[in-house]
Design a protein around this motif. Structure first.
Motif, mmCIF file in Angstrom:
data_model
loop_
_atom_site.group_PDB
_atom_site.id
_atom_site.type_symbol
_atom_site.label_atom_id
_atom_site.label_comp_id
_atom_site.label_asym_id
_atom_site.label_seq_id
_atom_site.Cartn_x
_atom_site.Cartn_y
_atom_site.Cartn_z
ATOM 1 N N LEU A 38 45.977 -36.027 -20.101
ATOM 2 C CA LEU A 38 44.804 -35.180 -19.931
ATOM 3 C C LEU A 38 44.782 -34.528 -18.549
ATOM 4 O O LEU A 38 44.394 -33.366 -18.404
ATOM 5 C CB LEU A 38 43.525 -35.997 -20.137
ATOM 6 N N LEU A 39 45.208 -35.276 -17.532
ATOM 7 C CA LEU A 39 45.233 -34.728 -16.179
ATOM 8 C C LEU A 39 46.274 -33.619 -16.042
ATOM 9 O O LEU A 39 46.058 -32.637 -15.328
ATOM 10 C CB LEU A 39 45.519 -35.836 -15.160
ATOM 11 N N GLU A 40 47.391 -33.781 -16.713
ATOM 12 C CA GLU A 40 48.483 -32.818 -16.558
ATOM 13 C C GLU A 40 48.598 -31.837 -17.717
ATOM 14 O O GLU A 40 49.325 -30.850 -17.612
ATOM 15 C CB GLU A 40 49.805 -33.575 -16.393
ATOM 16 N N PHE A 44 42.261 -30.861 -20.249
ATOM 17 C CA PHE A 44 41.698 -31.433 -19.022
ATOM 18 C C PHE A 44 40.176 -31.503 -19.080
ATOM 19 O O PHE A 44 39.562 -32.408 -18.522
ATOM 20 C CB PHE A 44 42.136 -30.594 -17.816
ATOM 21 N N LEU A 190 48.055 -29.614 -10.950
ATOM 22 C CA LEU A 190 47.666 -31.017 -10.812
ATOM 23 C C LEU A 190 46.924 -31.243 -9.493
ATOM 24 O O LEU A 190 45.941 -31.998 -9.454
ATOM 25 C CB LEU A 190 48.896 -31.926 -10.887
ATOM 26 N N ARG A 193 43.446 -30.119 -9.938
ATOM 27 C CA ARG A 193 42.692 -31.037 -10.781
ATOM 28 C C ARG A 193 42.323 -32.319 -10.030
ATOM 29 O O ARG A 193 41.240 -32.867 -10.233
ATOM 30 C CB ARG A 193 43.505 -31.351 -12.041
#
Length: 453
Positions: A38-40, A44, A190, A193
């Protein structure tokens, strides 16, 4: 100036507030791999929703534990080795590590580590609001090796991202994630984020700080209010102290006269000495009560018999009732009425209500009667303070608990507001009503504490 991922160091992100419900809020657990994806990955937004919602749902006292949990989830999800969050220390004004997690056998940043003294370059960078990201230690600038290398060679990961945490425009901390065992690259997406994650952490820290400051303000206002209350009671308190002191002097003079006689009556002397001891204890208890009432201390909730708390208040206002010609009565069942609370704070709340009742009956020309009654209503303990005054104006009932609202020419307008905040902090309620016959009643309702058998 740009970071190693190609993003500006001083890029400022907007304050984040996620209001819509999380599509993932019903999931209580997730795999670390899904956090990383989800982060990458493309999804997201659901991660942001869940992260934000978790800090909204959690109790303020548990925010620290939630931060620890998410640091661990992000470290494992991105296949990293270590994560830490530093905050500005209120006393020193320096960045200090407050949350830290690492994999087994990986040296983690120690809690309490102050960054400014051993690592001035790193500290200045974060305090200026810039993000630091490097994929290789060799990419760090010469200033790092000139100033910080001796300290950080023990902790330094092979790759790292550290982002500042802001509340508004103010930098209040930083959160970092590192790979210790092997190098890795950080995409600009990233890094952005992770900056957003830092801002969400900042929102949570702001929520906790606001609650702590409100609690401190309530304690400070409570102390000011208690000081004002004691000013109102000064005449009666002086009388309370003068009575035992005068009795001690009388008994001491009597003993002196008996000792000067040809045949001192030892029985009378012993009785007079006993009276002196009792009067001394009475004065000591009054002084001890005043000291504890004035003391600025943290609230400590312990099992209390509400009857005992009211009795202590009655003892404090007894002389004031006599001076004002007020008939003060108290009724309570013989059984123990246990609540969980702070003795001084509850005394303060009840004392404010009693003095408010004294003022109410002193304004009219009818009977000056004030009563305190303790009772049980299902799983609650009630304490009602009733007066025979003119009664509350129905139009003002909605306002009387508001700060600084007062009908007294010299009133602060804080007594009832503080009393309600104290009762609310104890999980209870404070209400007011106009009596059908005359006067008003203020009622406290507190959760009953079950006595262990």
């Amino acid at each position: 100036m740009k970071d190693l991922a190609g993003e500006p160091f001083n890029s400022v992100r907007p304050h984040i507030s996620i209001a819509k419900p999380s599509r993932l809020a019903s999931k209580t657990t997730r795999t670390h791999r899904s956090v990383g994806s989800l982060l990458e990955g493309k999804d997201f937004e659901p991660f942001v929703e869940e992260l934000s919602a978790s800090f909204v749902r959690v109790h303020v006292a548990d925010i620290g534990g939630e931060i620890d949990r998410w640091i661990r989830e992000i470290v494992l999800g991105l296949n990293l080795d270590r994560g830490a969050l530093a905050q500005i220390d209120a006393k020193s004004g320096k960045l200090v590590v407050r949350h830290s997690w690492s994999r087994d056998h990986i040296f983690k940043l120690p809690i309490g580590l102050e960054l400014a003294r051993p690592a001035p370059w790193f500290n200045r960078l974060l305090m200026s609001g810039r993000t630091l990201a490097f994929s290789k230690v060799s990419e760090l600038p010469p200033e790092f090796f000139d100033n910080d290398w001796k300290t950080y060679r023990r902790y330094l990961p092979k790759s790292n991202v550290t982002v500042p945490i802001r509340i508004g425009a103010e930098v209040v901390g930083a959160v970092g994630f590192g790979a210790v065992r092997k190098e890795r690259t950080w995409s600009p997406r990233l890094v952005r984020r992770l900056e957003l994650v830092g801002q969400i952490f900042g929102n949570a820290l702001e929520r906790r700080r606001a609650v702590e400051e409100n609690t401190l303000l309530r304690h400070e206002l409570g102390h000011v209010s208690r000081t004002a209350v004691m000013g109102e009671l000064m005449a009666s308190l002086t009388h309370q102290l003068n009575q035992p002191i005068a009795a001690i002097m009388m008994n001491a003079e009597e003993i002196q006269n008996m000792l000067d006689s040809a045949q001192p009556d030892l029985g009378h002397i012993r009785a007079a000495v006993g009276d002196i001891i009792q009067d001394d204890l009475r004065a000591t208890e009054t002084i001890k009560g005043l000291r504890s009432f004035f003391r600025k201390s943290e609230a400590a909730k312990t099992p209390l018999n509400l009857r005992d708390v009211v009795v202590e208040v009655m003892r404090t206002v007894r002389s004031d009732a006599l001076f004002r010609h007020v008939s003060l009565t108290f009724e309570a069942p013989g059984a123990r009425m246990l609540v969980a609370g702070d003795r001084i704070q509850l005394q303060h709340a009840i004392l404010n209500l009693v003095l408010n009742a004294f003022d109410a009956v002193s304004e009219g020309e009818g009977p000056r009667e004030v009563s305190i009654n303790i009772g049980v209503d299902k799983d609650q303990i009630t304490a009602a303070v009733r007066d025979s005054g003119n009664g509350i104006d129905p139009a003002m009932i909605a306002q009387i608990f508001e700060p600084f609202f007062t009908t007294k020419p010299k009133g602060m307008g804080m007594g009832l507001a503080i009393a309600r905040s104290i009762i609310k902090a104890h999980g209870g309620q404070l209400s007011a009503r106009r009596n059908r016959d005359r006067g008003s009643t203020f009622e406290i309702r507190l959760p009953a504490l079950q006595e262990k058998i």
